[in-house]
Write a protein that holds these residues in place. Structure first.
Motif, short mmCIF file in Angstrom:
data_model
loop_
_atom_site.label_atom_id
_atom_site.label_comp_id
_atom_site.label_asym_id
_atom_site.label_seq_id
_atom_site.Cartn_x
_atom_site.Cartn_y
_atom_site.Cartn_z
N UNK A 37 0.85 -1.19 0.00
CA UNK A 37 0.00 0.00 0.00
C UNK A 37 0.89 1.24 0.00
N UNK A 38 0.57 2.17 -0.87
CA UNK A 38 1.34 3.40 -1.00
C UNK A 38 0.37 4.59 -0.98
N UNK A 39 0.71 5.63 -0.23
CA UNK A 39 -0.10 6.85 -0.19
C UNK A 39 0.78 8.03 -0.57
N UNK A 40 0.32 8.80 -1.56
CA UNK A 40 1.04 9.97 -2.04
C UNK A 40 0.16 11.20 -1.92
N UNK A 41 0.80 12.35 -1.79
CA UNK A 41 0.06 13.62 -1.73
C UNK A 41 0.37 14.43 -2.97
N UNK A 42 -0.69 14.90 -3.65
CA UNK A 42 -0.54 15.64 -4.89
C UNK A 42 -0.94 17.10 -4.71
N UNK A 43 -0.33 17.92 -5.52
CA UNK A 43 -0.68 19.34 -5.55
C UNK A 43 -1.81 19.54 -6.54
N UNK A 44 -2.99 19.03 -6.21
CA UNK A 44 -4.17 19.17 -7.06
C UNK A 44 -4.34 18.01 -8.02
N UNK A 45 -5.51 17.99 -8.69
CA UNK A 45 -5.88 16.91 -9.59
C UNK A 45 -4.98 16.83 -10.82
N UNK A 46 -4.49 17.98 -11.29
CA UNK A 46 -3.68 17.98 -12.51
C UNK A 46 -2.44 17.11 -12.33
N UNK A 47 -1.85 17.12 -11.15
CA UNK A 47 -0.64 16.34 -10.91
C UNK A 47 -0.95 14.85 -10.92
N UNK A 48 -2.16 14.47 -10.54
CA UNK A 48 -2.53 13.05 -10.58
C UNK A 48 -2.53 12.57 -12.02
N UNK A 49 -3.04 13.38 -12.92
CA UNK A 49 -3.11 12.99 -14.32
C UNK A 49 -1.71 12.89 -14.93
N UNK A 50 -0.76 13.68 -14.41
CA UNK A 50 0.61 13.62 -14.92
C UNK A 50 1.28 12.30 -14.54
N UNK A 51 0.86 11.73 -13.41
CA UNK A 51 1.50 10.53 -12.90
C UNK A 51 0.71 9.31 -13.34
N UNK A 52 1.03 8.79 -14.53
CA UNK A 52 0.20 7.74 -15.11
C UNK A 52 0.95 6.43 -15.29
N UNK A 53 2.12 6.30 -14.68
CA UNK A 53 2.91 5.09 -14.88
C UNK A 53 2.29 3.91 -14.15
N UNK A 54 1.87 4.11 -12.94
CA UNK A 54 1.32 3.02 -12.14
C UNK A 54 -0.19 3.07 -12.13
#
Length: 245
Positions: free
Chosen positions: A105-122
């Motif tokens: 289990x991994x928990x990450x904190x993003x600077x808004x929704x746009x950053x989530x879309x940038x991180x698409x590898x996993x």
């Protein structure tokens, strides 16, 4: 003889104004999809911490590949953490030791929704928000074990659950402070997660038993259980590179 009209046919023969009235009544009684979505957003604004968006990754790994996975996960998540372009913080990384084995289990904190879309590898299991009344603990190394408790709520009960749990959590704080608490926003909805840390499983057992002796905790458990469809509990061990230890 007056001909019989089937209900569906009767609705189609009704004036447009009547059909609109029926639609309004049904929305009031059952909630339209738009109304339910609006309600979810409103509840999120009321109980969440605004811009704090977390990613919640759960990876189930082949038993003979766990060591290989750990090495790859460390390289990947530290790479994400150290890339300033992603604007991502690493909250914590754990391996399940009691519960569903070979799960991470991994928990990450993003600077808004746009950053989530940038991180698409996993693969991303879901997006979670922090509860406003309980910020995540900062990085530390206290040792011991973590426990993640996840609840699937009945739709529409998030606000009531948060209100009840927030009042009762003070009883638990007398013995142990929660590490963090979140609710789902994207992915499987109507989920609540909270994370605890204990020196050992034995201490966990003792502290939980003591909490039941404090006024307010038994009532909290009783009320929140009525809002819950099912729950899961996992005992976790932090991975060596996890900020929370």
């Amino acid at each position: 003889m007056i001909p019989l009209v089937r209900p569906a046919a009767a609705r189609s023969l009704a004036p447009a104004s009547s059909r609109r009235s029926l639609s309004v009544i049904q929305s009031l009684l059952h909630g339209s999809p738009e109304a339910r979505e609006h309600e979810t957003l409103q509840h999120s604004r009321l109980v969440g911490r605004g811009k704090y968006v977390h990613g919640f990754d759960i990876h189930r790994v082949k038993p003979d590949k766990t060591e290989e996975y750990k090495a790859a996960a460390e390289k990947y998540y530290l790479g994400v953490k150290n890339d300033p372009a992603l604007g991502t913080k690493l909250t914590g990384n754990w391996e399940v030791v009691v519960g569903e084995q070979d799960t991470f289990i991994h928990i990450l904190e993003f600077d808004g929704y746009e950053k989530i879309r940038d991180l698409h590898v996993t693969s991303r299991v879901g997006c979670i928000f922090l509860f406003a009344f309980l910020p995540t603990a900062p990085p530390h190394a206290e040792g011991g074990i973590f426990e993640l408790r996840s609840y699937q709520l009945k739709p529409g009960t998030l606000l009531e659950w948060e209100n009840t749990w927030r009042k009762g959590i003070e009883a638990r704080r007398k013995f142990v402070a929660p590490v963090g608490a979140w609710f789902s926003q994207v992915g499987r909805l109507h989920q609540v997660h909270h994370l605890w840390q204990y020196p050992s499983l034995e201490v966990r057992k003792e502290l939980r038993e003591q909490a039941w002796q404090i006024d307010g905790w038994a009532e909290t458990v009783s009320k929140t259980s009525q809002l819950t469809k099912f729950m899961d509990a996992f005992v976790l061990r932090p991975l060596p590179f996890s900020p929370l230890q």
